[in-house]
Design a protein around this motif. Structure first.
Motif, PDB file in Angstrom:
ATOM      1  N   GLU A 115       0.831  -1.205   0.000  1.00 59.90           N
ATOM      2  CA  GLU A 115       0.000   0.000   0.000  1.00 59.90           C
ATOM      3  C   GLU A 115       0.867   1.257   0.000  1.00 59.90           C
ATOM      4  O   GLU A 115       0.579   2.227  -0.698  1.00 59.90           O
ATOM      5  CB  GLU A 115      -0.926   0.002   1.217  1.00 59.90           C
ATOM      6  CG  GLU A 115      -1.848   1.192   1.268  1.00 59.90           C
ATOM      7  CD  GLU A 115      -2.772   1.151   2.463  1.00 59.90           C
ATOM      8  OE1 GLU A 115      -3.395   2.187   2.742  1.00 59.90           O
ATOM      9  OE2 GLU A 115      -2.881   0.106   3.127  1.00 59.90           O
ATOM     10  N   GLU A 150       0.850   4.148  -2.828  1.00 63.21           N
ATOM     11  CA  GLU A 150       0.655   5.564  -2.530  1.00 63.21           C
ATOM     12  C   GLU A 150       1.798   6.405  -3.078  1.00 63.21           C
ATOM     13  O   GLU A 150       1.579   7.514  -3.559  1.00 63.21           O
ATOM     14  CB  GLU A 150       0.494   5.767  -1.023  1.00 63.21           C
ATOM     15  CG  GLU A 150      -0.835   5.277  -0.505  1.00 63.21           C
ATOM     16  CD  GLU A 150      -0.969   5.397   1.008  1.00 63.21           C
ATOM     17  OE1 GLU A 150      -0.050   5.951   1.656  1.00 63.21           O
ATOM     18  OE2 GLU A 150      -1.987   4.937   1.526  1.00 63.21           O
ATOM     19  N   ALA A 164      -6.784   0.316  -1.565  1.00 60.52           N
ATOM     20  CA  ALA A 164      -5.854  -0.031  -0.491  1.00 60.52           C
ATOM     21  C   ALA A 164      -5.485  -1.502  -0.497  1.00 60.52           C
ATOM     22  O   ALA A 164      -4.472  -1.890   0.060  1.00 60.52           O
ATOM     23  CB  ALA A 164      -6.461   0.335   0.858  1.00 60.52           C
ATOM     24  N   SER A 165      -6.283  -2.329  -1.142  1.00 61.30           N
ATOM     25  CA  SER A 165      -6.015  -3.759  -1.132  1.00 61.30           C
ATOM     26  C   SER A 165      -5.086  -4.192  -2.264  1.00 61.30           C
ATOM     27  O   SER A 165      -4.127  -4.901  -2.031  1.00 61.30           O
ATOM     28  CB  SER A 165      -7.337  -4.528  -1.221  1.00 61.30           C
ATOM     29  OG  SER A 165      -7.114  -5.912  -1.158  1.00 61.30           O
ATOM     30  N   GLY A 224      -3.965  -1.839  -4.939  1.00 57.84           N
ATOM     31  CA  GLY A 224      -3.169  -0.752  -5.496  1.00 57.84           C
ATOM     32  C   GLY A 224      -3.636  -0.238  -6.840  1.00 57.84           C
ATOM     33  O   GLY A 224      -2.972   0.593  -7.443  1.00 57.84           O
ATOM     34  N   THR A 237     -14.225   0.357  -0.512  1.00 60.21           N
ATOM     35  CA  THR A 237     -13.434   1.498  -0.109  1.00 60.21           C
ATOM     36  C   THR A 237     -14.320   2.710   0.094  1.00 60.21           C
ATOM     37  O   THR A 237     -15.241   2.943  -0.671  1.00 60.21           O
ATOM     38  CB  THR A 237     -12.372   1.827  -1.178  1.00 60.21           C
ATOM     39  OG1 THR A 237     -11.596   0.668  -1.418  1.00 60.21           O
ATOM     40  CG2 THR A 237     -11.469   2.938  -0.750  1.00 60.21           C
TER      41      THR A 237
END
Length: 110
Positions: free
Chosen positions: A48, A52, A70-71, A73, A94
């Motif tokens: 993650e 980011e 978040a899981s 990408g 999400t």
């Protein structure tokens, strides 16, 4: 309270992991792999963070109205009014907290 749920995928085969309370581990029903929860959380936190970093390096037009799952990408685009969505690649739900602003900000999202 967390803002999103995460569905972890098996590092060995890519199948979904489920928590087995008896073993206290995350288990893959496809390849019978077993992982410690802390191990998987650390692995996916690292992934993650890298996602980011890539998203921060992307141009503003690419992420305007979108978000990074978040899981897995994946960079996903929304129309800017979507607050809760599901990643079409991994199924992770999400919530984009940034859409909850101003006078219409709810106290709670169920």
């Amino acid at each position: 309270m967390g803002l999103e749920s995460v569905n972890y995928q098996c590092p060995a085969c890519g199948g979904p992991l489920r928590y087995d309370g008896g073993k206290g581990k995350l288990v893959c029903d496809h390849c019978d792999s077993e992982f410690e929860v802390a191990q998987i959380e650390a692995m996916f936190a690292n992934a993650e963070a890298k996602a980011e970093e890539r998203a921060a390096g992307a141009s503003a037009q690419t992420l305007d109205g979108g978000y990074v799952c978040a899981s897995c990408g994946a960079q996903l685009m929304t129309d800017g009014t979507v607050a809760v969505s599901r990643c079409p690649y991994c199924g992770n739900q999400t919530m984009q907290a940034a859409t909850f602003t101003g006078d219409f900000k709810p106290d709670l999202v169920i």
